[in-house]
Design a protein around this motif. Structure first.
Motif, PDB file in Angstrom:
ATOM      1  N   UNK A   9     -21.623  18.796  25.105  1.00  0.00           N
ATOM      2  CA  UNK A   9     -21.618  20.144  25.663  1.00  0.00           C
ATOM      3  C   UNK A   9     -22.950  20.804  25.379  1.00  0.00           C
ATOM      4  N   UNK A  10     -23.074  22.035  25.853  1.00  0.00           N
ATOM      5  CA  UNK A  10     -24.317  22.775  25.610  1.00  0.00           C
ATOM      6  C   UNK A  10     -24.477  23.108  24.136  1.00  0.00           C
ATOM      7  N   UNK A  11     -23.373  23.018  23.342  1.00  0.00           N
ATOM      8  CA  UNK A  11     -23.464  23.319  21.924  1.00  0.00           C
ATOM      9  C   UNK A  11     -23.929  22.113  21.103  1.00  0.00           C
ATOM     10  N   UNK A  12     -24.005  20.944  21.731  1.00  0.00           N
ATOM     11  CA  UNK A  12     -24.362  19.739  20.985  1.00  0.00           C
ATOM     12  C   UNK A  12     -25.721  19.851  20.296  1.00  0.00           C
ATOM     13  N   UNK A  13     -26.783  20.322  20.951  1.00  0.00           N
ATOM     14  CA  UNK A  13     -28.068  20.475  20.235  1.00  0.00           C
ATOM     15  C   UNK A  13     -27.947  21.348  18.987  1.00  0.00           C
ATOM     16  N   UNK A  14     -27.113  22.387  19.056  1.00  0.00           N
ATOM     17  CA  UNK A  14     -26.932  23.239  17.885  1.00  0.00           C
ATOM     18  C   UNK A  14     -26.221  22.477  16.770  1.00  0.00           C
ATOM     19  N   UNK A  15     -25.235  21.652  17.153  1.00  0.00           N
ATOM     20  CA  UNK A  15     -24.543  20.841  16.156  1.00  0.00           C
ATOM     21  C   UNK A  15     -25.512  19.878  15.484  1.00  0.00           C
ATOM     22  N   UNK A  16     -26.417  19.285  16.263  1.00  0.00           N
ATOM     23  CA  UNK A  16     -27.410  18.371  15.704  1.00  0.00           C
ATOM     24  C   UNK A  16     -28.333  19.113  14.743  1.00  0.00           C
ATOM     25  N   UNK A  17     -28.778  20.301  15.132  1.00  0.00           N
ATOM     26  CA  UNK A  17     -29.650  21.092  14.255  1.00  0.00           C
ATOM     27  C   UNK A  17     -28.920  21.473  12.965  1.00  0.00           C
ATOM     28  N   UNK A  18     -27.638  21.842  13.089  1.00  0.00           N
ATOM     29  CA  UNK A  18     -26.860  22.207  11.894  1.00  0.00           C
ATOM     30  C   UNK A  18     -26.698  21.008  10.965  1.00  0.00           C
ATOM     31  N   UNK A  19     -26.444  19.834  11.565  1.00  0.00           N
ATOM     32  CA  UNK A  19     -26.305  18.627  10.759  1.00  0.00           C
ATOM     33  C   UNK A  19     -27.579  18.347   9.974  1.00  0.00           C
ATOM     34  N   UNK A  20     -28.730  18.401  10.651  1.00  0.00           N
ATOM     35  CA  UNK A  20     -30.001  18.131   9.983  1.00  0.00           C
ATOM     36  C   UNK A  20     -30.296  19.173   8.905  1.00  0.00           C
ATOM     37  N   UNK A  85     -43.223  14.313  -6.684  1.00  0.00           N
ATOM     38  CA  UNK A  85     -42.052  13.667  -6.090  1.00  0.00           C
ATOM     39  C   UNK A  85     -40.873  14.639  -6.071  1.00  0.00           C
ATOM     40  N   UNK A  86     -40.666  15.359  -7.156  1.00  0.00           N
ATOM     41  CA  UNK A  86     -39.566  16.324  -7.212  1.00  0.00           C
ATOM     42  C   UNK A  86     -39.709  17.391  -6.133  1.00  0.00           C
ATOM     43  N   UNK A  87     -40.901  17.954  -5.995  1.00  0.00           N
ATOM     44  CA  UNK A  87     -41.089  19.019  -5.005  1.00  0.00           C
ATOM     45  C   UNK A  87     -40.886  18.484  -3.579  1.00  0.00           C
ATOM     46  N   UNK A  88     -41.317  17.256  -3.330  1.00  0.00           N
ATOM     47  CA  UNK A  88     -41.112  16.667  -2.002  1.00  0.00           C
ATOM     48  C   UNK A  88     -39.629  16.446  -1.747  1.00  0.00           C
ATOM     49  N   UNK A  89     -38.928  15.939  -2.744  1.00  0.00           N
ATOM     50  CA  UNK A  89     -37.479  15.737  -2.647  1.00  0.00           C
ATOM     51  C   UNK A  89     -36.780  17.073  -2.422  1.00  0.00           C
ATOM     52  N   UNK A  90     -37.170  18.084  -3.180  1.00  0.00           N
ATOM     53  CA  UNK A  90     -36.517  19.385  -3.093  1.00  0.00           C
ATOM     54  C   UNK A  90     -36.783  20.066  -1.748  1.00  0.00           C
ATOM     55  N   UNK A  91     -37.898  19.749  -1.102  1.00  0.00           N
ATOM     56  CA  UNK A  91     -38.209  20.369   0.182  1.00  0.00           C
ATOM     57  C   UNK A  91     -37.267  19.910   1.288  1.00  0.00           C
ATOM     58  N   UNK A  92     -36.535  18.821   1.041  1.00  0.00           N
ATOM     59  CA  UNK A  92     -35.560  18.362   2.015  1.00  0.00           C
ATOM     60  C   UNK A  92     -36.037  17.259   2.932  1.00  0.00           C
ATOM     61  N   UNK A  93     -37.311  16.845   2.826  1.00  0.00           N
ATOM     62  CA  UNK A  93     -37.849  15.851   3.761  1.00  0.00           C
ATOM     63  C   UNK A  93     -37.682  14.422   3.254  1.00  0.00           C
TER      64      UNK A  93
END
Length: 437
Positions: A9-20, A85-93
């Motif tokens: 549906x049109x909401x699918x891109x939003x679901x993908x963004x929320x998942x990420x 390494x900690x700061x990179x991990x904490x940034x979420x990437x």
């Protein structure tokens, strides 16, 4: 049992963004949790709560499995030591699994370099980068052994712990036995009684695409006792080790082969012990990337082996337009160059490998080594359905997925992710998301 399918549906891109977004937040929360655990470990929390160690305390406090508790303490100490390494991990990437892998090889001197590698390579590619390397916290492996004890019920309890080289040789032997066992089960049908017809069917089977099974399949309730013509035309994958469900019959077949020396008419390009030598003097096995260089080099020095040296320009094994299917020599060379697995970035499938023409055969592509690449049948189907595209520009390969994700393999090296696709694309692949640096 049927599984409901959620319509697009049109909401699918939003679901993908929320998942990420939640996925990135989970990295941040876990990084903060482990940093707090590291601080408590430095404050000797175990002594304050009458525990033997920080791991036993957190195991009780958070109701964790013992292995998880000890792993968390180990990772927490590493993150307290390596703050970039900690700061990179904490940034979420960066995911937790990557952090755990990097800490095995990280020092103060290479911290920056390893973090940068992890940001452009997938987990599978990182495992290949570290192939043969000695971990920082090096521990001596357990001594190898083989035991065979007859139980009271007459069953033989056979167990073994083998060094990496001998272990890979055993898996290669089991792979050959698996295919030989498969051929030995051929039914006595009239259509298979004629050797010429049997050879013809086997040749057809060798050139059929190897279909990856679904990721979620139920195990059969009982062992397979016969093979029908349909299963004959869909033989087990000739690549990778034998599947777990086939280990027992393969082991029995291997014993029969030792005693009677039967031969399998099926090609088994995955049944080899392969060693890759790097220009820097490293040595590693594509089928067992955990084996350390020192052990592999020792094997080379004390064994009769067949060497296959790759220079910076790669191999030149070409058959042009003389035939469509890759030769055995080409298959072995491609498997070695791509670490005996699917070459698609992020994919680590070792079975059900097919050889793909980068420039399609139907469009004039040649069966030359620089126009071939090993792909699992799942990734191969993505190419066929235009969900992914691979294109060569000189020695470089460009991978592009339908969603705009892009990778580049410089001179057939491990693919790295890029946000700026620099190579030209054929018109049908120029649509999709564009990115800026």
């Amino acid at each position: 049992m049927t599984t409901a399918t959620v319509p697009i549906t049109r909401d699918t891109p939003q679901l993908v963004d929320d998942l990420k977004n939640h996925h990135r937040q989970s990295h941040t929360h876990r990084a903060d949790m482990l940093d707090l655990l590291g601080q408590l470990d430095e404050a000797d929390i175990a002594a304050q709560y009458s525990e033997n160690s920080t791991a036993t305390w957190i195991r009780r406090e958070l109701n964790l499995p013992t292995a998880t508790a000890y792993e968390y303490v180990h990772i927490a100490r590493g993150l307290r030591r390596f703050r970039h390494l900690f700061e990179t991990f904490r940034s979420g990437v960066m995911p937790y699994s990557t952090v755990r892998l990097l800490l095995k090889y990280m020092t103060e001197q290479n911290e920056q370099e390893l973090v940068e590698l992890a940001l452009v390579h997938g987990y599978s590619e990182l495992q290949q980068i570290f192939a043969g390397a000695d971990p920082v916290d090096e521990t001596e492996p357990d001594a190898p052994f083989v035991t065979a004890n007859v139980r009271d019920d007459g069953m033989l309890d056979f167990r073994a712990l083998l060094p990496a080289m001998q272990g890979q040789a055993l898996l290669a032997a089991l792979k050959i036995a698996q295919l030989a066992n498969y051929c030995a089960e051929l039914p006595d049908a009239d259509v298979l009684a004629d050797p010429d017809k049997l050879d013809e069917i086997i040749q057809q089977a060798e050139h059929l695409p190897e279909a990856c099974p679904p990721d979620h399949t139920e195990e059969p309730s009982r062992p397979r006792t016969k093979i029908d013509l349909d299963s004959l035309l869909r033989p087990p994958s000739r690549y990778g080790p034998p599947e777990k469900k086939d280990l027992y019959p393969a082991f029995i077949a291997m014993m029969d082969m030792v005693r009677t020396k039967p031969a399998s008419p099926l090609r088994a390009p995955g049944a080899h012990v392969n060693i890759v030598l790097t220009e820097g003097g490293g040595a590693w096995m594509p089928q067992n990337i955990s084996a350390r260089s020192a052990e592999v080099r020792s094997y080379i020095a004390n064994a009769t082996v067949r060497m296959h040296l790759l220079d910076k320009k790669g191999l030149t094994i070409n058959v042009g337009r003389a035939q469509r299917f890759a030769t055995d020599a080409q298959v072995l060379a491609l498997l070695t160059a791509w670490n005996h697995q699917c070459a698609m970035p992020g994919c680590s499938h070792t079975r059900f490998i097919e050889i793909h023409h980068i420039r399609e055969w139907d469009e004039g592509g040649k069966t030359d080594i620089d126009n071939l690449i090993p792909l699992c049948s799942s990734c191969h189907s993505k190419i066929s359905h235009r969900l992914a595209h691979i294109e060569a520009f000189g020695p470089d390969l460009y991978f592009r997925l339908k969603d705009g994700t892009q990778y580049i393999s410089r001179n057939r090296s491990l693919p790295t992710r890029t946000r700026n696709f620099t190579g030209p694309l054929r018109p049908e692949y120029r649509t999709g998301t564009s990115y800026d640096d």
